[in-house]
Motif scaffolding. Structure first.
Motif, PDB file in Angstrom:
ATOM      1  N   ARG A  82      18.379 -49.028  -0.027  1.00 54.89           N
ATOM      2  CA  ARG A  82      18.644 -50.383  -0.497  1.00 54.89           C
ATOM      3  C   ARG A  82      19.173 -51.219   0.657  1.00 54.89           C
ATOM      4  O   ARG A  82      20.274 -50.981   1.148  1.00 54.89           O
ATOM      5  CB  ARG A  82      19.689 -50.322  -1.610  1.00 54.89           C
ATOM      6  CG  ARG A  82      19.919 -51.587  -2.295  1.00 54.89           C
ATOM      7  CD  ARG A  82      18.968 -51.689  -3.415  1.00 54.89           C
ATOM      8  NE  ARG A  82      19.199 -52.908  -4.163  1.00 54.89           N
ATOM      9  CZ  ARG A  82      18.438 -53.236  -5.157  1.00 54.89           C
ATOM     10  NH1 ARG A  82      17.458 -52.460  -5.513  1.00 54.89           N
ATOM     11  NH2 ARG A  82      18.665 -54.345  -5.797  1.00 54.89           N
ATOM     12  N   ASP A  83      18.387 -52.185   1.116  1.00 49.13           N
ATOM     13  CA  ASP A  83      18.808 -53.082   2.181  1.00 49.13           C
ATOM     14  C   ASP A  83      19.154 -54.425   1.547  1.00 49.13           C
ATOM     15  O   ASP A  83      18.281 -55.207   1.185  1.00 49.13           O
ATOM     16  CB  ASP A  83      17.693 -53.243   3.213  1.00 49.13           C
ATOM     17  CG  ASP A  83      18.133 -54.024   4.427  1.00 49.13           C
ATOM     18  OD1 ASP A  83      19.271 -54.540   4.422  1.00 49.13           O
ATOM     19  OD2 ASP A  83      17.350 -54.115   5.380  1.00 49.13           O
ATOM     20  N   GLU A  84      20.441 -54.674   1.377  1.00 50.73           N
ATOM     21  CA  GLU A  84      20.880 -55.869   0.659  1.00 50.73           C
ATOM     22  C   GLU A  84      20.504 -57.148   1.395  1.00 50.73           C
ATOM     23  O   GLU A  84      20.212 -58.160   0.757  1.00 50.73           O
ATOM     24  CB  GLU A  84      22.383 -55.806   0.429  1.00 50.73           C
ATOM     25  CG  GLU A  84      22.775 -54.698  -0.535  1.00 50.73           C
ATOM     26  CD  GLU A  84      24.258 -54.659  -0.806  1.00 50.73           C
ATOM     27  OE1 GLU A  84      24.979 -55.575  -0.351  1.00 50.73           O
ATOM     28  OE2 GLU A  84      24.690 -53.710  -1.478  1.00 50.73           O
ATOM     29  N   HIS A  85      20.495 -57.117   2.696  1.00 51.04           N
ATOM     30  CA  HIS A  85      20.143 -58.324   3.445  1.00 51.04           C
ATOM     31  C   HIS A  85      18.677 -58.683   3.230  1.00 51.04           C
ATOM     32  O   HIS A  85      18.334 -59.853   3.012  1.00 51.04           O
ATOM     33  CB  HIS A  85      20.443 -58.129   4.931  1.00 51.04           C
ATOM     34  CG  HIS A  85      20.211 -59.360   5.740  1.00 51.04           C
ATOM     35  ND1 HIS A  85      19.208 -59.457   6.654  1.00 51.04           N
ATOM     36  CD2 HIS A  85      20.841 -60.561   5.750  1.00 51.04           C
ATOM     37  CE1 HIS A  85      19.227 -60.666   7.206  1.00 51.04           C
ATOM     38  NE2 HIS A  85      20.207 -61.349   6.670  1.00 51.04           N
ATOM     39  N   GLU A  86      17.791 -57.686   3.282  1.00 53.43           N
ATOM     40  CA  GLU A  86      16.371 -57.943   3.022  1.00 53.43           C
ATOM     41  C   GLU A  86      16.163 -58.395   1.578  1.00 53.43           C
ATOM     42  O   GLU A  86      15.350 -59.284   1.308  1.00 53.43           O
ATOM     43  CB  GLU A  86      15.532 -56.697   3.308  1.00 53.43           C
ATOM     44  CG  GLU A  86      15.288 -56.439   4.767  1.00 53.43           C
ATOM     45  CD  GLU A  86      14.464 -57.541   5.416  1.00 53.43           C
ATOM     46  OE1 GLU A  86      13.528 -58.062   4.791  1.00 53.43           O
ATOM     47  OE2 GLU A  86      14.776 -57.872   6.563  1.00 53.43           O
ATOM     48  N   ASP A  87      16.916 -57.792   0.641  1.00 51.75           N
ATOM     49  CA  ASP A  87      16.829 -58.219  -0.756  1.00 51.75           C
ATOM     50  C   ASP A  87      17.230 -59.680  -0.896  1.00 51.75           C
ATOM     51  O   ASP A  87      16.579 -60.457  -1.611  1.00 51.75           O
ATOM     52  CB  ASP A  87      17.737 -57.354  -1.638  1.00 51.75           C
ATOM     53  CG  ASP A  87      17.266 -55.919  -1.739  1.00 51.75           C
ATOM     54  OD1 ASP A  87      16.096 -55.653  -1.393  1.00 51.75           O
ATOM     55  OD2 ASP A  87      18.067 -55.065  -2.162  1.00 51.75           O
ATOM     56  N   PHE A  88      18.285 -60.077  -0.212  1.00 52.28           N
ATOM     57  CA  PHE A  88      18.757 -61.456  -0.261  1.00 52.28           C
ATOM     58  C   PHE A  88      17.708 -62.405   0.303  1.00 52.28           C
ATOM     59  O   PHE A  88      17.426 -63.460  -0.286  1.00 52.28           O
ATOM     60  CB  PHE A  88      20.072 -61.577   0.527  1.00 52.28           C
ATOM     61  CG  PHE A  88      20.598 -62.969   0.606  1.00 52.28           C
ATOM     62  CD1 PHE A  88      21.258 -63.535  -0.465  1.00 52.28           C
ATOM     63  CD2 PHE A  88      20.436 -63.721   1.763  1.00 52.28           C
ATOM     64  CE1 PHE A  88      21.740 -64.828  -0.402  1.00 52.28           C
ATOM     65  CE2 PHE A  88      20.913 -65.008   1.841  1.00 52.28           C
ATOM     66  CZ  PHE A  88      21.563 -65.569   0.759  1.00 52.28           C
ATOM     67  N   LYS A  89      17.103 -62.030   1.440  1.00 53.21           N
ATOM     68  CA  LYS A  89      16.080 -62.899   2.035  1.00 53.21           C
ATOM     69  C   LYS A  89      14.878 -63.047   1.115  1.00 53.21           C
ATOM     70  O   LYS A  89      14.329 -64.145   0.960  1.00 53.21           O
ATOM     71  CB  LYS A  89      15.641 -62.349   3.393  1.00 53.21           C
ATOM     72  CG  LYS A  89      16.715 -62.485   4.456  1.00 53.21           C
ATOM     73  CD  LYS A  89      16.224 -62.269   5.860  1.00 53.21           C
ATOM     74  CE  LYS A  89      15.604 -60.938   6.099  1.00 53.21           C
ATOM     75  NZ  LYS A  89      15.317 -60.667   7.516  1.00 53.21           N
ATOM     76  N   GLU A  90      14.461 -61.958   0.467  1.00 57.00           N
ATOM     77  CA  GLU A  90      13.335 -62.036  -0.469  1.00 57.00           C
ATOM     78  C   GLU A  90      13.681 -62.897  -1.675  1.00 57.00           C
ATOM     79  O   GLU A  90      12.837 -63.658  -2.166  1.00 57.00           O
ATOM     80  CB  GLU A  90      12.928 -60.634  -0.912  1.00 57.00           C
ATOM     81  CG  GLU A  90      12.191 -59.860   0.151  1.00 57.00           C
ATOM     82  CD  GLU A  90      11.863 -58.448  -0.283  1.00 57.00           C
ATOM     83  OE1 GLU A  90      12.213 -58.064  -1.431  1.00 57.00           O
ATOM     84  OE2 GLU A  90      11.264 -57.723   0.524  1.00 57.00           O
ATOM     85  N   GLU A  91      14.908 -62.789  -2.161  1.00 56.25           N
ATOM     86  CA  GLU A  91      15.329 -63.609  -3.302  1.00 56.25           C
ATOM     87  C   GLU A  91      15.350 -65.077  -2.928  1.00 56.25           C
ATOM     88  O   GLU A  91      14.927 -65.939  -3.709  1.00 56.25           O
ATOM     89  CB  GLU A  91      16.707 -63.143  -3.784  1.00 56.25           C
ATOM     90  CG  GLU A  91      17.243 -63.889  -4.971  1.00 56.25           C
ATOM     91  CD  GLU A  91      16.394 -63.704  -6.225  1.00 56.25           C
ATOM     92  OE1 GLU A  91      16.512 -64.567  -7.126  1.00 56.25           O
ATOM     93  OE2 GLU A  91      15.614 -62.738  -6.322  1.00 56.25           O
TER      94      GLU A  91
END
Length: 113
Positions: A82-91
């Motif tokens: 789980r890469d939270e930074h990548e998740d944030f950028k995708e969101e």
């Protein structure tokens, strides 16, 4: 009796000649010529070691960042990381799309007409 055994017996003697031969032997083989205290031996050991810039454990300390980054990307794709930074950028990109303010996609070959 071999010549080496005679030499070994000779160095054990406490004569001046034996002491001088022992010092010469130590100098030839890179050892400390005269008996020294522990403080001086520390300096000798320090200078006999390899320099820091030639020691592999010092110069290759950091892990392989590029390979580790690719590994984490694959693990994220499989759902194992789980890469939270990548998740944030995708969101953020998804929210931009919903508002109609998405950035135009770049064409791989440039703008050809």
């Amino acid at each position: 009796m071999s010549k080496y055994a005679k030499y070994a017996d000779l160095t054990k003697l406490s004569t001046e000649y034996a002491r001088r031969m022992l010092r010469l032997s130590n100098r030839i083989f890179g050892e400390v010529a005269r008996p020294t205290n522990s403080k001086s031996m520390k300096v000798v050991r320090m200078y006999s070691e390899k320099p820091l810039n030639l020691r592999r454990e010092v110069t290759h300390y950091y892990p392989r960042h590029i390979e580790t980054g690719w590994l984490m990307r694959y693990l994220r794709h499989y759902g194992l990381y789980r890469d939270e930074h990548e998740d944030f950028k995708e969101e953020m990109e998804r929210m931009r799309l919903l508002r109609g303010k998405a950035k135009p996609k770049r064409q791989p070959g440039g703008n050809k007409k």
